[in-house]
Design an enzyme around this catalytic site. Structure first.
Site, PDB file in Angstrom:
ATOM      1  N   HIS A   1      -8.435 -12.734  29.353  1.00 11.27           N
ATOM      2  CA  HIS A   1      -9.696 -12.062  29.651  1.00 11.27           C
ATOM      3  C   HIS A   1      -9.561 -10.824  30.522  1.00 11.27           C
ATOM      4  CE1 HIS A   1     -12.670 -15.544  28.585  1.00 11.27           C
ATOM      5  NE2 HIS A   1     -11.864 -15.209  27.583  1.00 11.27           N
TER       6      HIS A   1
ATOM      7  N   ASP B   1      -8.870 -16.874  32.979  1.00 12.99           N
ATOM      8  CA  ASP B   1      -8.418 -17.033  31.597  1.00 12.99           C
ATOM      9  C   ASP B   1      -7.351 -15.983  31.317  1.00 12.99           C
ATOM     10  OD1 ASP B   1      -8.354 -16.443  28.651  1.00 12.99           O
ATOM     11  OD2 ASP B   1      -9.826 -18.060  28.594  1.00 12.99           O
TER      12      ASP B   1
ATOM     13  N   HIS C   1      -7.494 -21.201  32.366  1.00 15.35           N
ATOM     14  CA  HIS C   1      -7.479 -21.345  30.922  1.00 15.35           C
ATOM     15  C   HIS C   1      -6.192 -20.672  30.451  1.00 15.35           C
ATOM     16  CE1 HIS C   1     -11.978 -22.174  29.854  1.00 15.35           C
ATOM     17  NE2 HIS C   1     -11.411 -23.139  30.558  1.00 15.35           N
TER      18      HIS C   1
ATOM     19  N   GLU D   1     -16.273 -18.048  34.951  1.00 17.88           N
ATOM     20  CA  GLU D   1     -15.158 -17.394  34.243  1.00 17.88           C
ATOM     21  C   GLU D   1     -15.533 -15.985  33.803  1.00 17.88           C
ATOM     22  OE1 GLU D   1     -12.575 -18.008  30.105  1.00 17.88           O
ATOM     23  OE2 GLU D   1     -14.131 -19.449  30.681  1.00 17.88           O
TER      24      GLU D   1
ATOM     25  N   LYS E   1     -14.741 -12.098  31.964  1.00 17.70           N
ATOM     26  CA  LYS E   1     -14.148 -11.566  30.744  1.00 17.70           C
ATOM     27  C   LYS E   1     -14.246 -10.050  30.799  1.00 17.70           C
ATOM     28  CE  LYS E   1     -13.784 -12.604  25.839  1.00 17.70           C
ATOM     29  NZ  LYS E   1     -14.275 -13.479  24.748  1.00 17.70           N
TER      30      LYS E   1
ATOM     31  N   ASP F   1      -6.943 -23.101  26.365  1.00 14.08           N
ATOM     32  CA  ASP F   1      -8.030 -22.508  25.588  1.00 14.08           C
ATOM     33  C   ASP F   1      -7.437 -21.662  24.471  1.00 14.08           C
ATOM     34  OD1 ASP F   1     -10.316 -21.426  24.564  1.00 14.08           O
ATOM     35  OD2 ASP F   1     -10.890 -20.307  26.361  1.00 14.08           O
TER      36      ASP F   1
ATOM     37  N   ASP G   1      -6.692 -15.675  21.744  1.00 14.11           N
ATOM     38  CA  ASP G   1      -6.625 -17.133  21.907  1.00 14.11           C
ATOM     39  C   ASP G   1      -5.607 -17.790  20.970  1.00 14.11           C
ATOM     40  OD1 ASP G   1      -8.526 -17.684  24.023  1.00 14.11           O
ATOM     41  OD2 ASP G   1     -10.061 -16.990  22.638  1.00 14.11           O
TER      42      ASP G   1
ATOM     43  N   TRP H   1     -19.032 -19.881  31.151  1.00 10.89           N
ATOM     44  CA  TRP H   1     -18.689 -18.578  30.571  1.00 10.89           C
ATOM     45  C   TRP H   1     -19.863 -18.141  29.707  1.00 10.89           C
ATOM     46  CZ3 TRP H   1     -18.501 -17.072  25.429  1.00 10.89           C
ATOM     47  CH2 TRP H   1     -18.100 -15.735  25.225  1.00 10.89           C
TER      48      TRP H   1
ATOM     49  N   ASP I   1      -7.608 -10.662  23.820  1.00 13.17           N
ATOM     50  CA  ASP I   1      -8.060 -12.057  23.853  1.00 13.17           C
ATOM     51  C   ASP I   1      -8.184 -12.662  22.466  1.00 13.17           C
ATOM     52  OD1 ASP I   1      -9.035 -14.442  24.951  1.00 13.17           O
ATOM     53  OD2 ASP I   1     -11.096 -13.783  24.689  1.00 13.17           O
TER      54      ASP I   1
END
Length: 419
Positions: free
Chosen positions: A263, A260, A287, A227, A229, A327, A297, A186, A295
């Site tokens: 993302h 993810d 993820h 990955e 985003k 993640d 997390d 990433w 995002d």
């Protein structure tokens, strides 16, 4: 809850599921054998040990100042061991390159196998697989917001060499531990305002990746993943590594695609992308995280999307083609508790999916009996799957229910508060 009650509840639940054609023992076995890759960076707020004073960059931010963040590799491994003692089933550990464990000062394009030997020895002792990530953020050569797509060839070459070195470390993990290491790439590359040229950075990124991944490595030991985003802090207008870019790249280069959960656009769900991507890439890496206003997390919850992700994997028989990783990083709560809550929620969602009467639901759909499809799907939500989960924890010798929290509080008082 006493052992006798746990076993009694399980036996009753097993009978209910048997009436629905669900093999509970097979579900338990599958859950126990499906590893979850647990990310190390929850334990120290993504600081790493290369240069802990380096400011976070690349749109990454861990908020909060809860006591006890790990400041050494030894402390981080100790904290992870504590979390693992409260989580059943197979586990892997996901490392970033900045979690280097050496007394030397090493530049990122010079990292070598021996700088991670203590991690390998620890993984062997604890029967863990290791995954890896090159770290292309929080570094002076990433200060422009561009790395592998940078217009300066010298900077691109630096990061290409870092990815090459990371691949060799990942391969080393796989050879030493007998399980392939998933190495996910990433990058933070993007622009704050609208670019005049969207194509050239993507051309440079494709070329850089081709050079970095040119050496063929046996997938028995190492797997490359990329990955995407949507945007990030400082890259609000344009991201070089978009979803379309990486889906095309993974499909044409025959490498793995990482999805993810945070993302994409706030209304986009990766659960809906899994089946589509499975048609064009052989393997995927997930993820699993929890976006709040995009995002952020957050610690994984037992929410609708986490359940939908696991259902898609199970319903489409993709467990052998999808690697599940986590993640998130939250510095506002106990970091060990964050690992335990997030990982157990991912496992709960997987168990619930494994206990769904999938064949009956699919058969109803194929017969255009959408009434039965809806009824069976909704009834599955209230089936006694929690009794099976409690039994899973019981036979894996980890606390049932919220009893694990007492262990974490004790560890906080005796270990974390002394740091």
């Amino acid at each position: 809850m006493k052992s006798e009650q746990i076993i009694s509840n399980f036996k009753a639940a097993k009978e209910v599921f048997a009436q629905q054609g669900v093999d509970v023992e097979k579900a338990l076995e599958t859950l126990a054998e499906t590893p979850i890759s647990i990310h190390c960076w929850q334990g120290d707020d993504v600081r790493g040990f290369e240069n802990p004073d380096q400011e976070l960059s690349g749109g990454i931010q861990a908020t909060g100042d809860y006591m006890g963040a790990a400041t050494t590799p030894t402390q981080l491994r100790q904290d992870m061991e504590k979390a693992f003692s409260l989580i059943g089933g197979k586990k892997r550990v996901n490392l970033h390159a900045i979690y280097i464990d050496t007394d030397e000062v090493i530049e990122r394009d010079q990292i070598k196998l021996e700088h991670f030997d203590r991690w390998v020895a620890w993984a062997k002792e604890n029967e863990l697989g290791l995954d890896f990530n090159p770290t292309l953020f929080s570094h002076p050569k990433a200060s422009d917001g561009l790395t592998l797509s940078h217009p300066d060839k010298a900077i691109r070459d630096f990061w290409i060499e870092h990815v090459k070195a990371s691949r060799k470390i990942s391969e080393h993990f796989g050879r030493e531990l007998g399980t392939p290491s998933f190495m996910n790439i990433w990058i933070p590359d993007g622009m704050k305002d609208q670019p005049a040229d969207r194509l050239s950075p993507r051309q440079r990124l494709a070329d850089s990746l081709d050079k970095a991944l040119a050496e063929k490595i046996d997938t028995k030991f190492h797997r490359d993943a990329v990955e995407s985003k949507l945007f990030g802090i400082g890259a609000e207008a344009y991201t070089v590594g978009s979803n379309e870019f990486y889906l095309g790249y993974a499909a044409t280069r025959n490498i793995d695609l990482c999805l993810d959960a945070g993302h994409f656009h706030p209304t986009e769900m990766i659960s809906d992308k899994i089946s589509t991507c499975s048609l064009f890439v052989d393997n995927m890496l997930l993820h699993v995280t929890r976006p709040v206003r995009w995002d952020s997390d957050h610690v994984v919850s037992f929410d609708d999307e986490t359940q939908a992700i696991m259902r898609e994997i199970v319903r489409n028989k993709l467990l052998d083609r999808v690697a599940i990783g986590l993640d998130f990083f939250d510095a506002s709560i106990n970091r060990i508790a964050a690992w335990v809550i997030g990982t157990r929620n991912a496992q709960k969602a997987l168990m619930k999916a494994l206990l769904e009467p999938t064949e009956a639901i699919k058969n109803a759909e194929e017969a255009f009996d959408y009434t039965t499809r809806l009824a069976l799907t909704e009834e599955a939500h209230s089936a006694p799957w929690t009794a099976v989960w409690d039994y899973f924890c019981h036979i894996n010798d980890v606390p049932v229910g919220s009893a694990w929290l007492n262990d974490v509080k004790t560890y906080e008082a005796e270990v974390l508060a002394e740091r």
